[in-house]
Design an enzyme around this catalytic site. Sequence first.
Site, PDB file in Angstrom:
ATOM      1  N   GLU A   1      -4.694   8.902   9.428  1.00  0.00           N
ATOM      2  CA  GLU A   1      -3.255   8.747   9.723  1.00  0.00           C
ATOM      3  C   GLU A   1      -2.843   9.530  10.973  1.00  0.00           C
ATOM      4  O   GLU A   1      -1.862   9.201  11.624  1.00  0.00           O
ATOM      5  CB  GLU A   1      -2.406   9.202   8.522  1.00  0.00           C
ATOM      6  CG  GLU A   1      -2.593   8.308   7.311  1.00  0.00           C
ATOM      7  CD  GLU A   1      -1.336   7.553   6.897  1.00  0.00           C
ATOM      8  OE1 GLU A   1      -0.238   8.015   7.233  1.00  0.00           O
ATOM      9  OE2 GLU A   1      -1.466   6.504   6.244  1.00  0.00           O
TER      10      GLU A   1
ATOM     11  N   ASP B   1       0.876  -1.173   0.000  1.00  0.00           N
ATOM     12  CA  ASP B   1       0.000   0.000   0.000  1.00  0.00           C
ATOM     13  C   ASP B   1       0.915   1.225   0.000  1.00  0.00           C
ATOM     14  O   ASP B   1       2.125   1.120   0.247  1.00  0.00           O
ATOM     15  CB  ASP B   1      -0.885  -0.010   1.257  1.00  0.00           C
ATOM     16  CG  ASP B   1      -1.765   1.236   1.355  1.00  0.00           C
ATOM     17  OD1 ASP B   1      -2.348   1.646   0.337  1.00  0.00           O
ATOM     18  OD2 ASP B   1      -1.862   1.832   2.453  1.00  0.00           O
ATOM     19  N   SER B   2       0.309   2.377  -0.226  1.00  0.00           N
ATOM     20  CA  SER B   2       1.084   3.610  -0.149  1.00  0.00           C
ATOM     21  C   SER B   2       1.549   3.870   1.291  1.00  0.00           C
ATOM     22  O   SER B   2       2.440   4.678   1.514  1.00  0.00           O
ATOM     23  CB  SER B   2       0.220   4.784  -0.620  1.00  0.00           C
ATOM     24  OG  SER B   2      -0.967   4.819   0.146  1.00  0.00           O
TER      25      SER B   2
ATOM     26  N   CYS C   1      -4.275  -1.103  -2.055  1.00  0.00           N
ATOM     27  CA  CYS C   1      -4.408   0.360  -2.128  1.00  0.00           C
ATOM     28  C   CYS C   1      -5.376   0.679  -3.254  1.00  0.00           C
ATOM     29  O   CYS C   1      -5.155   0.244  -4.399  1.00  0.00           O
ATOM     30  CB  CYS C   1      -3.035   0.978  -2.394  1.00  0.00           C
ATOM     31  SG  CYS C   1      -3.077   2.745  -2.730  1.00  0.00           S
TER      32      CYS C   1
ATOM     33  N   HIS D   1      -7.696   2.808   3.836  1.00  0.00           N
ATOM     34  CA  HIS D   1      -7.652   3.520   5.120  1.00  0.00           C
ATOM     35  C   HIS D   1      -9.039   3.603   5.774  1.00  0.00           C
ATOM     36  O   HIS D   1      -9.161   3.801   6.978  1.00  0.00           O
ATOM     37  CB  HIS D   1      -7.170   4.960   4.921  1.00  0.00           C
ATOM     38  CG  HIS D   1      -5.696   5.115   4.818  1.00  0.00           C
ATOM     39  ND1 HIS D   1      -4.978   4.685   3.742  1.00  0.00           N
ATOM     40  CD2 HIS D   1      -4.796   5.665   5.676  1.00  0.00           C
ATOM     41  CE1 HIS D   1      -3.699   4.969   3.931  1.00  0.00           C
ATOM     42  NE2 HIS D   1      -3.559   5.565   5.093  1.00  0.00           N
TER      43      HIS D   1
ATOM     44  N   CYS E   1     -10.964   2.954  -0.345  1.00  0.00           N
ATOM     45  CA  CYS E   1      -9.598   3.251   0.073  1.00  0.00           C
ATOM     46  C   CYS E   1      -9.362   2.399   1.321  1.00  0.00           C
ATOM     47  O   CYS E   1     -10.229   2.315   2.197  1.00  0.00           O
ATOM     48  CB  CYS E   1      -9.474   4.731   0.396  1.00  0.00           C
ATOM     49  SG  CYS E   1      -7.976   5.163   1.292  1.00  0.00           S
TER      50      CYS E   1
HETATM   51  N1  DGL Z   1      -4.606   3.484   1.119  1.00  0.00           N
HETATM   52  C1  DGL Z   1      -4.665   4.324  -0.058  1.00  0.00           C
HETATM   53  C2  DGL Z   1      -5.835   3.886  -0.954  1.00  0.00           C
HETATM   54  O1  DGL Z   1      -6.398   2.843  -0.735  1.00  0.00           O
HETATM   55  C3  DGL Z   1      -4.896   5.763   0.284  1.00  0.00           C
HETATM   56  C4  DGL Z   1      -3.736   6.581   0.694  1.00  0.00           C
HETATM   57  C5  DGL Z   1      -3.119   7.356  -0.415  1.00  0.00           C
HETATM   58  O2  DGL Z   1      -3.684   8.322  -0.923  1.00  0.00           O
HETATM   59  O3  DGL Z   1      -2.002   6.988  -0.719  1.00  0.00           O
HETATM   60  O4  DGL Z   1      -6.196   4.577  -1.863  1.00  0.00           O
END
Ligand code: DGL
Length: 269
Positions: free
Chosen positions: A152, A10-11, A73, A186, A184
């Site tokens: 975050e 993931d990012s 992600c 998150h 997402c």
């Molecule tokens: N976890 C990332 C996603 O699912 C979001 C965070 C990002 O913007 O890098 O899109």
Amino acid sequence: MDNRPIGIFDSGLGGLTCVREVMSIMPNEDIIYFGDTGRVPYGTRSSSTIVKYVRQDINFLRSFDIKFIIIACGTASSAALPHITTEYDTDIIGVVDAASKQAAAATKNGVIGVLGTRGTINSGKYAERLGKIDPGFKVISTACPMFVPVVENGYANTKIAEMLAEEYLENIVKGGADTIILGCTHYPLLKNTIRKIVGNEVNLIDSGAAAADDAKRIMAKHNLLTDKTVKGRAKYYVSDTVHGFEELGSLFLSKKIDGDVAKIDIEKY
Ligand code: DGL
């Protein structure tokens, strides 16, 4: 049968919500996780930058002898997966397909809301995939650029998050969606906050968990599941400090990170 580890990236930290599900439904699998914490967020970047980052993330994971990759992600799955699938001989899946299928199976009235980063929503990939499953679906998509920083920074269950959720969900609620994709990885941390706005009847689809479920199905089909009978081990790699990752990561994983965490230089890959 294949006893090599699964690679997940993931990012940043969001992909740990996918790791959590992998650990729950495939407890004996070994996992190599990469969180690109030095370059998060991906959601505000151009598609060509995300594709470049994703190639490096995959190259890093492939430097281990892994058997399968989950792009945990939403942004990377939307912006990069269609460009890179044919470049590797490792099976790679993302969250868009998996979450769309779960949403399509869950909806009763055909109205589906999609929440994601700007990158994910602007790519239109969720609407495209859902439209392919059933052109009759009404898809209401909303970019939620403030959600990732809120999560975050540990504000997921606060008034601030609630105010943002109210704003971001307005069209989806007005449109009568009975199913909402948390597009997402998150966003599962915002589930309680989102529930306060949409109530208990609406289906919330966790995209990271959906990808884990899909990975299990595909790995079983390709005979890639482990036959080990002991609990799998997880190793975590990040591109920024280990400290922050261990602290916040436990929130995403819903338990203490018990595995090695190491910092790597992703630019080398
Ligand atoms: N976890 C990332 C996603 O699912 C979001 C965070 C990002 O913007 O890098 O899109």
